[in-house]
Design an enzyme around this catalytic site. Sequence first.
Site, PDB file in Angstrom:
ATOM      1  N   TYR A   1      -7.626  -5.518  -2.494  1.00 45.00           N
ATOM      2  CA  TYR A   1      -8.024  -4.367  -3.330  1.00 45.00           C
ATOM      3  C   TYR A   1      -9.133  -4.699  -4.325  1.00 45.00           C
ATOM      4  O   TYR A   1      -9.561  -3.834  -5.078  1.00 45.00           O
ATOM      5  CB  TYR A   1      -6.805  -3.777  -4.033  1.00 45.00           C
ATOM      6  CG  TYR A   1      -5.965  -2.880  -3.129  1.00 45.00           C
ATOM      7  CD1 TYR A   1      -6.309  -2.690  -1.793  1.00 45.00           C
ATOM      8  CD2 TYR A   1      -4.842  -2.225  -3.589  1.00 45.00           C
ATOM      9  CE1 TYR A   1      -5.558  -1.880  -0.958  1.00 45.00           C
ATOM     10  CE2 TYR A   1      -4.070  -1.409  -2.767  1.00 45.00           C
ATOM     11  CZ  TYR A   1      -4.447  -1.241  -1.441  1.00 45.00           C
ATOM     12  OH  TYR A   1      -3.708  -0.444  -0.616  1.00 45.00           O
TER      13      TYR A   1
ATOM     14  N   ASN B   1       0.867  -1.186   0.000  1.00 45.43           N
ATOM     15  CA  ASN B   1       0.000   0.000   0.000  1.00 45.43           C
ATOM     16  C   ASN B   1       0.898   1.228   0.000  1.00 45.43           C
ATOM     17  O   ASN B   1       2.121   1.108   0.116  1.00 45.43           O
ATOM     18  CB  ASN B   1      -0.937  -0.010   1.217  1.00 45.43           C
ATOM     19  CG  ASN B   1      -0.174  -0.045   2.518  1.00 45.43           C
ATOM     20  OD1 ASN B   1       0.653   0.809   2.791  1.00 45.43           O
ATOM     21  ND2 ASN B   1      -0.406  -1.071   3.311  1.00 45.43           N
TER      22      ASN B   1
ATOM     23  N   SER C   1      -3.372  -6.424  -6.696  1.00 47.09           N
ATOM     24  CA  SER C   1      -4.730  -5.871  -6.533  1.00 47.09           C
ATOM     25  C   SER C   1      -5.838  -6.914  -6.534  1.00 47.09           C
ATOM     26  O   SER C   1      -7.004  -6.555  -6.335  1.00 47.09           O
ATOM     27  CB  SER C   1      -5.060  -4.825  -7.621  1.00 47.09           C
ATOM     28  OG  SER C   1      -4.391  -3.614  -7.342  1.00 47.09           O
TER      29      SER C   1
ATOM     30  N   VAL D   1      -0.248 -10.584   0.851  1.00 44.69           N
ATOM     31  CA  VAL D   1       1.127 -10.912   0.439  1.00 44.69           C
ATOM     32  C   VAL D   1       2.116  -9.928   1.074  1.00 44.69           C
ATOM     33  O   VAL D   1       3.248 -10.278   1.405  1.00 44.69           O
ATOM     34  CB  VAL D   1       1.227 -10.926  -1.100  1.00 44.69           C
ATOM     35  CG1 VAL D   1       1.157  -9.538  -1.713  1.00 44.69           C
ATOM     36  CG2 VAL D   1       2.481 -11.633  -1.574  1.00 44.69           C
ATOM     37  N   ASP D   2       1.670  -8.699   1.305  1.00 44.10           N
ATOM     38  CA  ASP D   2       2.506  -7.679   1.970  1.00 44.10           C
ATOM     39  C   ASP D   2       2.925  -8.182   3.355  1.00 44.10           C
ATOM     40  O   ASP D   2       4.102  -8.163   3.732  1.00 44.10           O
ATOM     41  CB  ASP D   2       1.660  -6.399   2.084  1.00 44.10           C
ATOM     42  CG  ASP D   2       2.476  -5.158   2.395  1.00 44.10           C
ATOM     43  OD1 ASP D   2       1.876  -4.099   2.607  1.00 44.10           O
ATOM     44  OD2 ASP D   2       3.713  -5.267   2.444  1.00 44.10           O
TER      45      ASP D   2
HETATM   46  N1  APR Z   1       2.195 -15.636  -1.967  1.00 47.28           N
HETATM   47  C1  APR Z   1       1.673 -15.339  -3.191  1.00 47.28           C
HETATM   48  N2  APR Z   1       0.506 -14.682  -3.353  1.00 47.28           N
HETATM   49  C2  APR Z   1      -0.170 -14.347  -2.227  1.00 47.28           C
HETATM   50  C3  APR Z   1       0.321 -14.616  -0.923  1.00 47.28           C
HETATM   51  C4  APR Z   1       1.558 -15.292  -0.826  1.00 47.28           C
HETATM   52  N3  APR Z   1       2.106 -15.593   0.362  1.00 47.28           N
HETATM   53  N4  APR Z   1      -0.592 -14.127  -0.019  1.00 47.28           N
HETATM   54  C5  APR Z   1      -1.604 -13.595  -0.735  1.00 47.28           C
HETATM   55  N5  APR Z   1      -1.356 -13.736  -2.053  1.00 47.28           N
HETATM   56  C6  APR Z   1      -2.186 -13.328  -3.190  1.00 47.28           C
HETATM   57  C7  APR Z   1      -3.652 -13.132  -2.896  1.00 47.28           C
HETATM   58  O1  APR Z   1      -4.317 -14.386  -2.917  1.00 47.28           O
HETATM   59  C8  APR Z   1      -4.054 -12.263  -4.079  1.00 47.28           C
HETATM   60  O2  APR Z   1      -4.342 -13.062  -5.220  1.00 47.28           O
HETATM   61  O3  APR Z   1      -1.746 -12.054  -3.607  1.00 47.28           O
HETATM   62  C9  APR Z   1      -2.782 -11.442  -4.365  1.00 47.28           C
HETATM   63  C10 APR Z   1      -2.888  -9.985  -3.908  1.00 47.28           C
HETATM   64  O4  APR Z   1      -3.640  -9.935  -2.699  1.00 47.28           O
HETATM   65  P1  APR Z   1      -3.278  -8.900  -1.505  1.00 47.28           P
HETATM   66  O5  APR Z   1      -2.087  -9.360  -0.796  1.00 47.28           O
HETATM   67  O6  APR Z   1      -4.517  -8.722  -0.725  1.00 47.28           O
HETATM   68  O7  APR Z   1      -2.884  -7.553  -2.275  1.00 47.28           O
HETATM   69  P2  APR Z   1      -3.816  -6.457  -2.977  1.00 47.28           P
HETATM   70  O8  APR Z   1      -5.116  -6.984  -3.410  1.00 47.28           O
HETATM   71  O9  APR Z   1      -2.930  -5.784  -3.965  1.00 47.28           O
HETATM   72  O10 APR Z   1      -4.131  -5.451  -1.758  1.00 47.28           O
HETATM   73  C11 APR Z   1      -3.052  -4.698  -1.239  1.00 47.28           C
HETATM   74  O11 APR Z   1      -3.542  -5.432   0.967  1.00 47.28           O
HETATM   75  O12 APR Z   1      -2.198  -6.524   2.419  1.00 47.28           O
HETATM   76  C12 APR Z   1      -2.633  -5.308   2.071  1.00 47.28           C
HETATM   77  O13 APR Z   1      -0.825  -3.827   2.636  1.00 47.28           O
HETATM   78  C13 APR Z   1      -1.537  -4.402   1.553  1.00 47.28           C
HETATM   79  O14 APR Z   1      -2.923  -2.502   1.654  1.00 47.28           O
HETATM   80  C14 APR Z   1      -2.350  -3.430   0.780  1.00 47.28           C
HETATM   81  C15 APR Z   1      -3.427  -4.277   0.148  1.00 47.28           C
END
Ligand code: APR
Length: 298
Positions: free
Chosen positions: A120, A23, A116, A32-33
């Site tokens: 998101y 973010n 995303s 994943v963050d």
């Molecule tokens: N390895 C690979 N992919 C992953 C993992 C992992 N360990 N954990 C989650 N994912 C996938 C999710 O299943 C999704 O398909 O990563 C993709 C992106 O999901 P999010 O992590 O929720 O990221 P995003 O949708 O871009 O939202 C970003 O979420 O965690 C917060 O700090 C981050 O505010 C930001 C927002």
Amino acid sequence: MPLQIVRNDITKMKCDAIVNAANETLLGGGGVDGAIHRAAGPSLLEECRTLGGCKTGEAKITKGYNLPAKYVIHTVGPVWQGGSRNERALLESCYDNSLRLAKENNCESVAFPLISAGVYGYPKREAFDIAVRRCVEFLRENDMTIYIVVFDRDSFLESGKYFSDIKQLIDDTYVLENSDTTSVMLEREMSTFSTQLPCASAPIEKPKNISPFGFFSSADTSAQAEIPITVDESFSQMLLRKIDEKGMTDSECYKKANIDRRLFSKIRSDAHYKPSKPTAIAFAIALEMNLEETGELL
Ligand code: APR
């Protein structure tokens, strides 16, 4: 093969760089963050603090620290708001800017999550489609091995419609045990605080602002202002109060939560409406609630 789709935990990927779906603060989060920060260790956050954030669509690079990857490329995807807020272009630039940084840092391999497509709310099929197109476009002019790492079941099934040979290195059980759902996050909070509780022999004073789950709030209770928890407040009343407190309009909130306007007006008009858990969590994310507020809402 220059472009591979794998089902894996991106923190396990042994490549030169992995991309983080961050973010704009770059100070960590869930999904994943959260996984990348946990695996990389505290030094990653220390370096992120020096970067001054990152705009949506842009990307910044740090070291990988305890990760197998040498670098982490942090990029910020757009929050899905229906597709009319330039989301596609912003998401494409996430991939383009991340690949540019990988090339500038002489990476021979890079792994992307589906940016995303989680919190998101970007529709998984479109998110996957954009990921593939931008990577294929880059590979027309450049030599690199690119992995698109799918994690959750829906993304895995969606990508399976396009790619027959997806290497599955994790299964649904692993995903469930390693996903950042609110209950897992709350559990993690619980286990953290249970180790920090004063030892059993010392009398434990009842904390002033105990959260409904019976554990201490994440901030230092002495420093935290008294947060009155109005126990008999209904979901609808709390939601409207939080919208006001966050300075949002109703429509901003339900659009960001990806909740239908009709459902929102039902919640608004019925003080005793009981939403499903995914609906409640969608609102908590749209309102950028912390864990304790999310716990209260749930
Ligand atoms: N390895 C690979 N992919 C992953 C993992 C992992 N360990 N954990 C989650 N994912 C996938 C999710 O299943 C999704 O398909 O990563 C993709 C992106 O999901 P999010 O992590 O929720 O990221 P995003 O949708 O871009 O939202 C970003 O979420 O965690 C917060 O700090 C981050 O505010 C930001 C927002």
